[in-house]
Scaffold this motif. Structure first.
Motif, PDB file in Angstrom:
ATOM      1  N   TYR A 168       0.752  -1.039  -0.519  1.00 42.78           N
ATOM      2  CA  TYR A 168       0.054   0.200  -0.508  1.00 42.78           C
ATOM      3  C   TYR A 168       1.036   1.120  -0.428  1.00 42.78           C
ATOM      4  O   TYR A 168       2.098   1.298   0.740  1.00 42.78           O
ATOM      5  CB  TYR A 168      -0.614  -0.030   1.337  1.00 42.78           C
ATOM      6  N   ILE A 169       0.664   1.613  -1.116  1.00 43.28           N
ATOM      7  CA  ILE A 169       1.264   3.561  -1.293  1.00 43.28           C
ATOM      8  C   ILE A 169       0.229   4.252  -1.372  1.00 43.28           C
ATOM      9  O   ILE A 169      -0.228   4.075  -2.830  1.00 43.28           O
ATOM     10  CB  ILE A 169       2.841   3.077  -1.606  1.00 43.28           C
ATOM     11  N   MET A 170      -0.411   5.452  -0.674  1.00 40.47           N
ATOM     12  CA  MET A 170      -0.569   6.138  -0.831  1.00 40.47           C
ATOM     13  C   MET A 170       0.095   7.197  -2.499  1.00 40.47           C
ATOM     14  O   MET A 170       0.859   7.362  -2.820  1.00 40.47           O
ATOM     15  CB  MET A 170      -0.459   7.552  -0.221  1.00 40.47           C
ATOM     16  N   GLY A 171      -1.169   7.433  -3.774  1.00 41.28           N
ATOM     17  CA  GLY A 171      -1.300   7.404  -4.422  1.00 41.28           C
ATOM     18  C   GLY A 171      -0.764   7.091  -5.916  1.00 41.28           C
ATOM     19  O   GLY A 171      -0.868   7.325  -7.128  1.00 41.28           O
ATOM     20  N   ALA A 172      -0.327   5.597  -5.758  1.00 46.23           N
ATOM     21  CA  ALA A 172      -0.149   4.732  -6.511  1.00 46.23           C
ATOM     22  C   ALA A 172      -1.087   3.816  -7.203  1.00 46.23           C
ATOM     23  O   ALA A 172      -1.921   3.742  -6.620  1.00 46.23           O
ATOM     24  CB  ALA A 172       0.804   3.459  -5.534  1.00 46.23           C
ATOM     25  N   THR A 173      -0.636   3.646  -8.413  1.00 45.20           N
ATOM     26  CA  THR A 173      -1.389   2.752  -9.148  1.00 45.20           C
ATOM     27  C   THR A 173      -1.016   1.928  -9.838  1.00 45.20           C
ATOM     28  O   THR A 173      -1.550   0.922 -10.615  1.00 45.20           O
ATOM     29  CB  THR A 173      -2.611   3.592  -9.754  1.00 45.20           C
ATOM     30  N   GLY A 174      -0.232   0.673  -8.834  1.00 45.73           N
ATOM     31  CA  GLY A 174       0.185  -0.344  -9.233  1.00 45.73           C
ATOM     32  C   GLY A 174       1.414  -0.067 -10.150  1.00 45.73           C
ATOM     33  O   GLY A 174       1.720   0.643 -10.796  1.00 45.73           O
ATOM     34  N   PRO A 175       2.029  -2.026 -10.804  1.00 43.42           N
ATOM     35  CA  PRO A 175       0.567  -2.764 -11.235  1.00 43.42           C
ATOM     36  C   PRO A 175       1.333  -3.730  -9.626  1.00 43.42           C
ATOM     37  O   PRO A 175       0.528  -5.004  -9.182  1.00 43.42           O
ATOM     38  CB  PRO A 175       1.636  -3.608 -12.238  1.00 43.42           C
ATOM     39  N   ASN A 176       2.405  -3.352  -8.721  1.00 41.40           N
ATOM     40  CA  ASN A 176       2.806  -4.068  -7.094  1.00 41.40           C
ATOM     41  C   ASN A 176       2.351  -2.976  -5.791  1.00 41.40           C
ATOM     42  O   ASN A 176       2.797  -3.795  -4.675  1.00 41.40           O
ATOM     43  CB  ASN A 176       4.670  -4.582  -7.662  1.00 41.40           C
ATOM     44  N   TRP A 178      -1.206  -0.047  -4.429  1.00 41.47           N
ATOM     45  CA  TRP A 178      -1.805  -0.093  -4.540  1.00 41.47           C
ATOM     46  C   TRP A 178      -1.660   1.527  -3.130  1.00 41.47           C
ATOM     47  O   TRP A 178      -1.949   0.712  -2.695  1.00 41.47           O
ATOM     48  CB  TRP A 178      -3.048  -0.900  -4.978  1.00 41.47           C
ATOM     49  N   ASP A 179      -2.567   2.513  -3.738  1.00 38.85           N
ATOM     50  CA  ASP A 179      -3.730   2.921  -2.441  1.00 38.85           C
ATOM     51  C   ASP A 179      -5.170   2.216  -2.873  1.00 38.85           C
ATOM     52  O   ASP A 179      -5.623   1.910  -4.520  1.00 38.85           O
ATOM     53  CB  ASP A 179      -3.755   4.185  -2.659  1.00 38.85           C
ATOM     54  N   CYS A 180      -5.843   2.668  -1.017  1.00 31.44           N
ATOM     55  CA  CYS A 180      -7.701   1.580  -1.730  1.00 31.44           C
ATOM     56  C   CYS A 180      -8.499   1.862  -3.142  1.00 31.44           C
ATOM     57  O   CYS A 180      -8.722   1.081  -3.751  1.00 31.44           O
ATOM     58  CB  CYS A 180      -7.897   2.070  -0.750  1.00 31.44           C
ATOM     59  N   SER A 181      -8.143   3.550  -3.735  1.00 33.60           N
ATOM     60  CA  SER A 181      -9.602   3.783  -4.529  1.00 33.60           C
ATOM     61  C   SER A 181      -8.673   3.469  -6.281  1.00 33.60           C
ATOM     62  O   SER A 181      -9.437   2.702  -6.756  1.00 33.60           O
ATOM     63  CB  SER A 181      -9.369   5.069  -4.936  1.00 33.60           C
ATOM     64  N   SER A 182      -7.257   3.509  -6.067  1.00 30.78           N
ATOM     65  CA  SER A 182      -6.551   3.120  -7.896  1.00 30.78           C
ATOM     66  C   SER A 182      -6.777   0.869  -7.669  1.00 30.78           C
ATOM     67  O   SER A 182      -6.886   1.186  -8.657  1.00 30.78           O
ATOM     68  CB  SER A 182      -5.192   3.152  -6.781  1.00 30.78           C
ATOM     69  N   LEU A 183      -6.636   0.298  -6.967  1.00 27.92           N
ATOM     70  CA  LEU A 183      -6.484  -1.115  -6.743  1.00 27.92           C
ATOM     71  C   LEU A 183      -9.039  -1.465  -7.369  1.00 27.92           C
ATOM     72  O   LEU A 183      -8.369  -1.930  -8.062  1.00 27.92           O
ATOM     73  CB  LEU A 183      -6.454  -2.045  -5.442  1.00 27.92           C
ATOM     74  N   GLY A 238     -19.083 -12.403   3.997  1.00 28.84           N
ATOM     75  CA  GLY A 238     -19.187 -11.441   5.008  1.00 28.84           C
ATOM     76  C   GLY A 238     -17.470 -11.127   5.117  1.00 28.84           C
ATOM     77  O   GLY A 238     -16.689  -9.995   5.714  1.00 28.84           O
ATOM     78  N   GLN A 239     -16.727 -11.223   3.872  1.00 34.16           N
ATOM     79  CA  GLN A 239     -15.215 -10.606   3.759  1.00 34.16           C
ATOM     80  C   GLN A 239     -15.465  -9.045   1.821  1.00 34.16           C
ATOM     81  O   GLN A 239     -16.065  -9.456   1.324  1.00 34.16           O
ATOM     82  CB  GLN A 239     -15.086 -11.924   3.406  1.00 34.16           C
ATOM     83  N   TYR A 240     -14.731  -8.816   2.732  1.00 34.42           N
ATOM     84  CA  TYR A 240     -13.528  -7.650   1.553  1.00 34.42           C
ATOM     85  C   TYR A 240     -12.454  -8.004   0.870  1.00 34.42           C
ATOM     86  O   TYR A 240     -11.699  -8.328   1.782  1.00 34.42           O
ATOM     87  CB  TYR A 240     -14.554  -5.899   1.928  1.00 34.42           C
ATOM     88  N   LEU A 241     -11.742  -7.388   0.750  1.00 34.71           N
ATOM     89  CA  LEU A 241     -10.811  -6.940  -0.087  1.00 34.71           C
ATOM     90  C   LEU A 241     -10.375  -6.074  -0.585  1.00 34.71           C
ATOM     91  O   LEU A 241     -11.300  -4.975  -1.302  1.00 34.71           O
ATOM     92  CB  LEU A 241      -9.797  -8.055  -1.464  1.00 34.71           C
ATOM     93  N   ASP A 242      -9.184  -4.947   0.027  1.00 38.38           N
ATOM     94  CA  ASP A 242      -8.581  -3.896   0.080  1.00 38.38           C
ATOM     95  C   ASP A 242      -7.239  -3.448   0.214  1.00 38.38           C
ATOM     96  O   ASP A 242      -6.750  -4.322   0.464  1.00 38.38           O
ATOM     97  CB  ASP A 242      -9.335  -2.671   0.611  1.00 38.38           C
ATOM     98  N   ALA A 243      -6.770  -2.899  -0.072  1.00 34.72           N
ATOM     99  CA  ALA A 243      -5.399  -1.716  -0.403  1.00 34.72           C
ATOM    100  C   ALA A 243      -6.009  -1.375   1.776  1.00 34.72           C
ATOM    101  O   ALA A 243      -6.365  -0.303   1.623  1.00 34.72           O
ATOM    102  CB  ALA A 243      -4.931  -1.259  -1.123  1.00 34.72           C
ATOM    103  N   ALA A 244      -5.488  -1.779   2.174  1.00 36.25           N
ATOM    104  CA  ALA A 244      -5.798  -1.375   3.894  1.00 36.25           C
ATOM    105  C   ALA A 244      -5.001  -0.512   4.078  1.00 36.25           C
ATOM    106  O   ALA A 244      -5.327   1.294   4.371  1.00 36.25           O
ATOM    107  CB  ALA A 244      -5.598  -2.756   4.745  1.00 36.25           C
ATOM    108  N   ASN A 245      -3.659  -0.895   4.325  1.00 36.81           N
ATOM    109  CA  ASN A 245      -2.554   0.462   4.575  1.00 36.81           C
ATOM    110  C   ASN A 245      -1.264   0.181   4.194  1.00 36.81           C
ATOM    111  O   ASN A 245      -1.299  -1.060   4.147  1.00 36.81           O
ATOM    112  CB  ASN A 245      -2.769   0.878   6.008  1.00 36.81           C
TER     113      ASN A 245
END
Length: 267
Positions: A168-176, A178-183, A238-245
């Protein structure tokens, strides 16, 4: 008896030494003549006379004495007045200090009562929030979909799971990294859906759905719709997937541990 016969003298004997005779007289002003006999002269010595002139008490002198007495009396009155004023000031200061002390005590009591009331309200609000979360977690656990994703939802979930463990990196957009919204944006792009880049806008995309009626592929958000600060994707059970922190990276988590505020459906 012959007229020439000796006739004893009837003169009184002179007084002994150190006797003083004072003669006083008043003429016009006060003039006194004091006759003082010689201190140790012989009995037949002539008296020594000394004249002392006493000061003349005129009308001006009397007026001056009266004025001095009046001034002295005025000073005494002034001092007495000052003492009274000082006593009044001290009494007023003591009264004001007592009133201030009483007011402070009352203010302290009022502040303490207010703080207790606010603490009670905070405790009640926290209890209500915990009860609401517990209820929401129970609802999510009971009603979450347990089916296998198919179609576009399956494609989105497959992409997301392929990114597990990425950073997780703020502002990152992949491919290795991400931040939460870019993923989330990249996952939906795999099925031809172009989502906004940031969480706030993603929370307004599609149709708002309740968190008690989730389907696989729904976008979850935390915070208010339009002001969300985090997004992820519901993957079922009951689960979710995210780029957490930064400390977790891309992970799968249980909604019961961190219930979402809302969800939108774009599939």
């Amino acid at each position: 008896m012959s007229h020439t016969a000796h006739i004893p003298s009837h003169r009184k004997p002179r007084r002994s030494a150190s006797k003083m005779a004072i003669r006083a007289g008043v003429a016009g002003g006060f003039l006194s003549t004091i006759a003082v006999a010689g201190a140790a002269g012989p009995a037949n010595a002539e008296p020594v006379t000394e004249t002392i002139e006493m000061p003349l008490l005129t009308a001006d002198s009397l007026a001056a004495v009266a004025q001095s007495a009046e001034a002295t009396q005025q000073v005494a009155l002034d001092l007495e007045l000052q003492a009274q004023l000082q006593a009044q000031e001290e009494a007023a200061a003591a009264k004001a200090a007592k009133a201030a002390e009483k007011a402070k005590a009352e203010a302290d009591r009022a502040a303490e009562a207010k703080e207790k009331e606010e603490a009670k309200k905070r405790a009640e609000a926290a209890a209500q929030e915990r009860a609401s979360r517990d209820s929401e977690r129970t609802t999510l656990s009971a009603s979450a979909s347990t089916g296998t994703a198919t179609g576009s939802a399956a494609t989105v979930v497959a992409f997301l799971k392929a990114q597990l463990g990425d950073a997780y990196i703020m502002g990152a957009t992949g491919p290795n990294a991400w931040d939460c919204s870019s993923l989330v944006q990249a996952a939906y792009r795999t099925v031809g859906i172009d989502l906004p880049r940031v969480s706030q806008d993603q929370s307004l995309a599609g149709t708002q759905v309740g968190t008690s009626n989730l389907q696989v592929g729904d976008i979850l958000y935390w915070g208010g719709a339009g002001s969300a600060y985090h997004t992820g994707v519901y993957i079922g059970d009951g689960q979710y997937l995210d780029a957490a922190n930064p400390s977790k990276g891309v992970v799968i988590q249980d909604l019961s541990g961190y219930p979402a505020s809302g969800a939108v459906r774009v599939l």
